[in-house]
Design an enzyme around this catalytic site. Sequence first.
Site, PDB file in Angstrom:
ATOM      1  N   LYS A   1      66.451   8.159  47.896  1.00 29.54           N
ATOM      2  CA  LYS A   1      67.735   7.756  48.469  1.00 29.54           C
ATOM      3  C   LYS A   1      68.515   7.012  47.375  1.00 29.54           C
ATOM      4  CE  LYS A   1      70.295   7.635  52.203  1.00 29.54           C
ATOM      5  NZ  LYS A   1      70.815   8.857  52.814  1.00 29.54           N
TER       6      LYS A   1
ATOM      7  N   ASP B   1      55.830   8.646  53.636  1.00 27.50           N
ATOM      8  CA  ASP B   1      55.143   8.463  54.913  1.00 27.50           C
ATOM      9  C   ASP B   1      55.813   9.333  55.969  1.00 27.50           C
ATOM     10  OD1 ASP B   1      53.454   7.456  56.777  1.00 27.50           O
ATOM     11  OD2 ASP B   1      54.309   5.457  56.858  1.00 27.50           O
TER      12      ASP B   1
ATOM     13  N   TYR C   1      56.254  -1.230  51.617  1.00 29.96           N
ATOM     14  CA  TYR C   1      54.858  -1.484  51.963  1.00 29.96           C
ATOM     15  C   TYR C   1      54.266  -2.621  51.135  1.00 29.96           C
ATOM     16  CZ  TYR C   1      54.962   2.726  54.731  1.00 29.96           C
ATOM     17  OH  TYR C   1      55.277   3.660  55.678  1.00 29.96           O
TER      18      TYR C   1
ATOM     19  N   ASP D   1      67.226  12.597  52.739  1.00 26.00           N
ATOM     20  CA  ASP D   1      67.627  13.115  54.058  1.00 26.00           C
ATOM     21  C   ASP D   1      67.891  14.616  53.989  1.00 26.00           C
ATOM     22  OD1 ASP D   1      69.505  11.874  52.428  1.00 26.00           O
ATOM     23  OD2 ASP D   1      70.976  11.595  54.000  1.00 26.00           O
TER      24      ASP D   1
END
Length: 508
Positions: A204, A261, A157, A237
């Site tokens: 991640k 988000d 972002y 995930d």
Amino acid sequence: MLETLRSRFDPSEFALEEQAPVDSDPGPTSLKTPVVFIPGDGIGPEVTRSARAVIDAAYPHIEWLEHEAGQSVMLSDRSRGIPEQTLQAIADTGLVLKGPLGTPIGVGGKSANVTLRKHFELFANIRPVAELPGVPTRFSGAGIDMVIVRENVEDLYAGIEHMQTPDVAQCLKLISRLGSEKISRFAFELARAQGREKVTCATKANIMKMTEGLFKRVFEEAAADYPEIAANHQIIDNCAQQLVMAPEQFDVIVTTNMNGDIISDLAAGLVGGLGLAPSANIGQSVAMFEAVHGTAPDLAGRDCANPTALIRSGIMMLRHIGAFQAATSIEHALYATLEAGRHLTPDIAGTHPAGTTQDFTSALIDNLGLVSPSVPERPVSAMRIPRARASRAGSVARGFVGIDAFVEWDGHVDALADRLAKAIRRLPFRLELISNRGMQVFPENHATTEMVNHWRCRFFHDGSVGRQKEQQAICALLEAITNVCTWMHVERLQRFDDRRAYSKAQGE
Ligand code: NAI
């Protein structure tokens, strides 16, 4: 009280019939708390009007300062979507209640939302996720009660994007120690203030070892200062899967901007959808409260949007300014309204006849003063907004390793390697590897990578020159590359405290 409401709102819009209970006298206007009020786009005006009426009914001590932002501003004066007066009013008051702002998808200007968050360094996005009464979902009774704390200004972002060739686009993912530390400490402070027991960091870091990895490492460092709160890490995930399989295990989740988000919308879906999900954007000097949802163009102007998300954002705002009694009163009235099952908007009405946004708002205001047994009791104390510690960058020993040059080339990789090797033969560099779409394709290429005209060429420095000459050598290298192909991006390869500070290519 009714007079106050009627003077601010067209009563026909909300059909307010009775005086709503308040927890104290309004007091003189000069003692009211000024709050910037931004109706926003799409369903924004409908849901913000509802939230404002509910807040006024329970706590008539807010002075609303209405300002514009969003798509209408963007289209009218082609600006970034936030007029200077709006920015100034926010800086002056430090408080905002806003509706969603539309952003053109794929083309056009930057998101006005993201601009607001960045402009005021609203680094923490807080999204509580809890089951609500009268809103049956697949997960009802699972005991979902968590807060997602999303880093709000960094990551993808940062919005630093380039078309590197006509066919290849790049978005820089920037994660800083400062941003990671502030948000990690914020998550622990929030857990402490709300009597929560566990903070889960979701990243991640297994794939993005530098960016998401830094976030994870800084989280683990911060955790040491909060020994009474359990801290764990989940790969994002897996976290998404766990959120669906066993959502009750989560208490506080802290994560990077993009991850946050996505999982906060996912989590909103667990407890009834976006129409219910509130959020707060917190910085050192400004706090901005808004629903998680967007402008919902499919519902705009139809008086059927659920205002609950924005009303709950308003409850968060009241707690933020210390109006705890009014916040709790609205919460009880909201729960009582949901439990009664009448006048609910279509997204949550289920088998009941659906009501309008205005019906729901009026019913809620009528219910002020009721006590719902379903409102969870959670000790909430004031929380500290943490600052990051001083940077340690000055004490890090740096070593120069070489350069990654990103070039455009339409031919075969062997031809590119051959020509580059020849071009740099008198320079203190050697061509270490070439990768395409992240996969090493030179000197060895056993993969079936489908190649595009965008190559990363890694040059290692032979270490034969000092720091001054090193700069000259880099310039000479770029000049030599220019004689072969077009370069569009260069990265310096370094070692920090003798640790590699760049990633390897896939297959390297
Ligand atoms: P969206 O949240 O507007 O809509 C997604 C789905 O949720 C739609 O089916 C919508 O009808 C439903 N929904 C949303 N709010 C609801 C409510 N209060 N009651 C009942 N149903 C509701 O997301 P979308 O379509 O991806 O985005 C539309 C626009 O909103 C885009 O321009 C986007 O950039 C902007 N946006 C703005 C945000 C903000 O200002 N904070 C946040 C998210 C999106």
